[in-house]
Design a protein around this motif. Structure first.
Motif, mmCIF file in Angstrom:
data_model
loop_
_atom_site.group_PDB
_atom_site.id
_atom_site.type_symbol
_atom_site.label_atom_id
_atom_site.label_comp_id
_atom_site.label_asym_id
_atom_site.label_seq_id
_atom_site.Cartn_x
_atom_site.Cartn_y
_atom_site.Cartn_z
ATOM 1 N N VAL A 104 24.441 38.251 39.507
ATOM 2 C CA VAL A 104 25.156 38.893 38.401
ATOM 3 C C VAL A 104 25.545 40.321 38.794
ATOM 4 O O VAL A 104 26.685 40.758 38.570
ATOM 5 C CB VAL A 104 24.298 38.907 37.126
ATOM 6 C CG1 VAL A 104 24.973 39.720 36.024
ATOM 7 C CG2 VAL A 104 24.038 37.484 36.644
ATOM 8 N N LEU A 105 24.602 41.040 39.409
ATOM 9 C CA LEU A 105 24.886 42.397 39.871
ATOM 10 C C LEU A 105 25.987 42.403 40.919
ATOM 11 O O LEU A 105 26.792 43.336 40.988
ATOM 12 C CB LEU A 105 23.613 43.036 40.443
ATOM 13 C CG LEU A 105 22.595 43.552 39.428
ATOM 14 C CD1 LEU A 105 21.315 43.975 40.121
ATOM 15 C CD2 LEU A 105 23.169 44.718 38.638
ATOM 16 N N MET A 106 26.023 41.363 41.751
ATOM 17 C CA MET A 106 27.075 41.256 42.761
ATOM 18 C C MET A 106 28.453 41.244 42.119
ATOM 19 O O MET A 106 29.390 41.887 42.596
ATOM 20 C CB MET A 106 26.858 39.997 43.601
ATOM 21 C CG MET A 106 27.832 39.828 44.763
ATOM 22 S SD MET A 106 29.277 38.789 44.373
ATOM 23 C CE MET A 106 28.514 37.173 44.203
ATOM 24 N N GLY A 107 28.589 40.505 41.016
ATOM 25 C CA GLY A 107 29.864 40.474 40.298
ATOM 26 C C GLY A 107 30.243 41.838 39.751
ATOM 27 O O GLY A 107 31.402 42.263 39.854
ATOM 28 N N ILE A 108 29.266 42.559 39.185
ATOM 29 C CA ILE A 108 29.522 43.902 38.643
ATOM 30 C C ILE A 108 29.912 44.859 39.767
ATOM 31 O O ILE A 108 30.858 45.651 39.642
ATOM 32 C CB ILE A 108 28.282 44.423 37.894
ATOM 33 C CG1 ILE A 108 27.984 43.526 36.682
ATOM 34 C CG2 ILE A 108 28.467 45.874 37.456
ATOM 35 C CD1 ILE A 108 26.671 43.822 35.996
ATOM 36 N N ILE A 109 29.193 44.783 40.871
ATOM 37 C CA ILE A 109 29.456 45.650 42.024
ATOM 38 C C ILE A 109 30.854 45.394 42.590
ATOM 39 O O ILE A 109 31.601 46.330 42.887
ATOM 40 C CB ILE A 109 28.382 45.442 43.102
ATOM 41 C CG1 ILE A 109 27.066 46.096 42.648
ATOM 42 C CG2 ILE A 109 28.820 46.004 44.451
ATOM 43 C CD1 ILE A 109 25.869 45.727 43.494
ATOM 44 N N LEU A 110 31.211 44.137 42.743
ATOM 45 C CA LEU A 110 32.538 43.799 43.265
ATOM 46 C C LEU A 110 33.635 44.323 42.334
ATOM 47 O O LEU A 110 34.650 44.863 42.790
ATOM 48 C CB LEU A 110 32.669 42.288 43.435
ATOM 49 C CG LEU A 110 34.048 41.775 43.876
ATOM 50 C CD1 LEU A 110 34.424 42.349 45.241
ATOM 51 C CD2 LEU A 110 34.066 40.249 43.913
ATOM 52 N N PHE A 111 33.438 44.161 41.033
ATOM 53 C CA PHE A 111 34.409 44.641 40.042
ATOM 54 C C PHE A 111 34.626 46.146 40.194
ATOM 55 O O PHE A 111 35.771 46.629 40.243
ATOM 56 C CB PHE A 111 33.904 44.294 38.639
ATOM 57 C CG PHE A 111 34.816 44.722 37.535
ATOM 58 C CD1 PHE A 111 35.947 43.984 37.215
ATOM 59 C CD2 PHE A 111 34.546 45.877 36.802
ATOM 60 C CE1 PHE A 111 36.799 44.390 36.190
ATOM 61 C CE2 PHE A 111 35.388 46.286 35.784
ATOM 62 C CZ PHE A 111 36.512 45.535 35.474
ATOM 63 N N LEU A 112 33.528 46.923 40.275
ATOM 64 C CA LEU A 112 33.633 48.376 40.416
ATOM 65 C C LEU A 112 34.219 48.766 41.767
ATOM 66 O O LEU A 112 34.993 49.738 41.862
ATOM 67 C CB LEU A 112 32.256 49.015 40.234
ATOM 68 C CG LEU A 112 31.655 48.935 38.826
ATOM 69 C CD1 LEU A 112 30.221 49.427 38.827
ATOM 70 C CD2 LEU A 112 32.499 49.727 37.836
ATOM 71 N N PHE A 113 33.862 48.024 42.802
ATOM 72 C CA PHE A 113 34.393 48.306 44.143
ATOM 73 C C PHE A 113 35.913 48.159 44.154
ATOM 74 O O PHE A 113 36.628 49.003 44.714
ATOM 75 C CB PHE A 113 33.758 47.357 45.160
ATOM 76 C CG PHE A 113 34.246 47.555 46.570
ATOM 77 C CD1 PHE A 113 33.710 48.565 47.359
ATOM 78 C CD2 PHE A 113 35.226 46.736 47.113
ATOM 79 C CE1 PHE A 113 34.160 48.755 48.666
ATOM 80 C CE2 PHE A 113 35.679 46.911 48.403
ATOM 81 C CZ PHE A 113 35.139 47.926 49.190
#
Length: 480
Positions: free
Chosen positions: A196-205
């Protein structure tokens, strides 16, 4: 000209969504590998026994055909010799056969399939804290300033550990999953937390990439390399419940707010807003990782360099003054927020603990218990080759270095408005490499600057290639 109806997203929004989904699905596929290929250990044992027994049968048949009158003693000797030779020669094929049969057994008995256990010992440390949240609503009955009392640490005395909000991430995922599957276990739920954090991180990246005006093509390529960086995959795979992902999340978030602040440096209201958001990001980071002060130090060093560049090279005094105001508010507010969050008593201790943690990672000392810095493999020193491989490989590293060279060239030419973030990325990249050479786990800190410098380097490489190609093409002639 007709106006858009507003029923469909505009072109850039649609491109963002499609690019995000494409990269996210790639990252998801890789990280779910342990789940997709898991079967209970008993099937692995059964499959291994089955393959070995079949191999022994074939060896016995071959010996009977080739040596029908051999003595029992020689038969045993030849059996062992031939079995060992085939086993070593065909070990890769045998492993494939075992894996295939294991998966077939698991498919035939789906009711017996269980989820894999959490990976690494630290995951169980955080699982315990998350279980405390589920049972009592808090990670500990005793919290003082920046620390909480862990009764099982250094048992039977207990120990005051630095506070962490990471268990709340797993708790949130658990609560959401229970809505759709009330019988889901806590261990299974927290196994998805880093995904789930990976999705958030990718979005912000990707937001950061687009805010930096990177093209869609380089954003796509850079995002794929970023999400598949070996060290990041390893520390965000299914069933990994350690707190590593925040060392990617908060640098991206802070860099985003920093850049937006410098981008709107002439607008007092926006300057103030982004300095507050940057301070909040740094303060929140301190609740997830002891070494948060490393990022604060990076911002301090790079900000001095940015202001020196503005004052002495660009000769832009007004912008230099605004930058000083922006950074001054950011630092003072960060210190104020941390003081309010943890209390004046713990203020200096929090800084001391942060530096001590980083120092111990870089220069480990022997201790009676626990012998952490010697026993944990990820804290061993890394060679430059290992660091490069962990952060994406030689191609990514080479283009990232090219990005630094291009940034320096453009800064000298006064031809780069993104200089604040490029200077910050360069400082972060260089000092993260220094940390990684001292302890392998810090390769994670290299992934963000490496990926962004890679994209910048790639854009400059494409631009130069186009110019060189254009110089070799015949110029169109003007016909009267």
């Amino acid at each position: 000209m007709p106006q858009p109806s507003g029923k469909f997203p505009n072109q850039n929004t649609l491109k963002f969504i499609l690019t995000f989904l494409f990269v996210f699905l790639i990252g998801l596929q890789v990280r779910l590998f342990p789940l997709q290929n898991y079967s209970p250990e008993i099937y692995n044992e059964r499959a291994s026994l089955y393959v070995v027994s079949k191999l022994k049968e074939k060896v016995a048949e071959r010996i009977n055909q080739q040596y029908p009158g051999i003595s029992p003693t020689d038969r045993i000797f030849l059996n062992k010799k031939m079995f060992d030779e085939i086993f070593h020669r065909e070990r890769d094929n045998l492993r494939k056969s075992i894996n295939t049969i294991r998966q077939e057994m698991a498919k035939e008995n789906p009711a017996e399939k269980k989820y894999p256990y959490l990976l690494a010992s630290d995951s169980y440390y955080y699982l315990y804290l998350t279980q405390q949240l589920v049972d009592t609503g808090r990670i500990s009955d005793q919290v003082k300033g920046s620390k909480y009392f862990h009764k099982l640490m250094l048992a039977p005395e207990g120990f005051w550990e630095p506070i962490t909000l990471h268990p709340y991430s797993g708790y949130f995922v658990y609560k959401v999953m229970k809505i759709f599957n009330p019988s889901v276990s806590l261990m299974v739920a927290v196994s998805f937390a880093n995904i789930v954090l990976m999705g958030i991180i990718l979005f912000l990246f990707m937001i950061l990439c687009r805010t930096l005006n990177f093209t869609w093509l380089t954003t796509l390529i850079g995002s794929v390399f970023f999400i598949l960086a070996p060290i990041y995959v390893k520390r965000s795979v299914f069933a990994w419940y350690d707190n590593d992902a925040y060392n990617i999340l908060f640098p991206i978030l802070t860099l985003l707010f920093l850049w937006l602040g410098f981008k709107h440096i002439r607008q007092p209201r926006r300057l103030l807003a982004f300095s507050i958001l940057s301070a909040l990001s740094l303060c929140l980071y301190s609740f997830f990782w002891q070494g948060w002060i490393f990022l604060l130090s990076i911002i301090f060093i790079s900000s001095l360099m940015v202001m020196a560049y503005q004052r002495f090279y660009l000769k832009d005094v007004p912008v230099g003054k605004s930058s000083l105001k922006f950074i001054g508010i950011l630092f003072l507010l960060t210190l104020l927020l941390i003081t309010l969050a943890f209390g004046m008593k713990d203020f200096l201790e929090l800084f001391k603990d942060g530096w001590k943690a980083l120092s111990n990672f870089l220069t480990p000392q022997l201790s009676i218990w626990p012998d952490l810095y010697i026993s944990v493999g990820e804290l061993h020193r890394a060679s430059l080759n290992q660091m490069i491989e962990l952060t994406g490989g030689y191609f990514v590293f080479a283009v990232s270095i090219l990005g630094i060279m291009a940034a320096v060239f453009n800064l000298i030419k006064k031809n780069e408005e993104r200089y604040p973030v490029l200077i910050t990325l360069t400082v972060l990249f260089v000092l993260s490499i220094k940390l990684t050479l001292g302890a392998q786990r810090f390769a994670l800190l290299c992934t963000v600057p490496a990926a962004l410098l890679f994209i910048y380097g790639l854009e400059n490489l494409i631009s130069v290639t186009k110019k060189i190609a254009a110089s070799f093409l015949p110029k169109p002639s003007n016909h009267q």
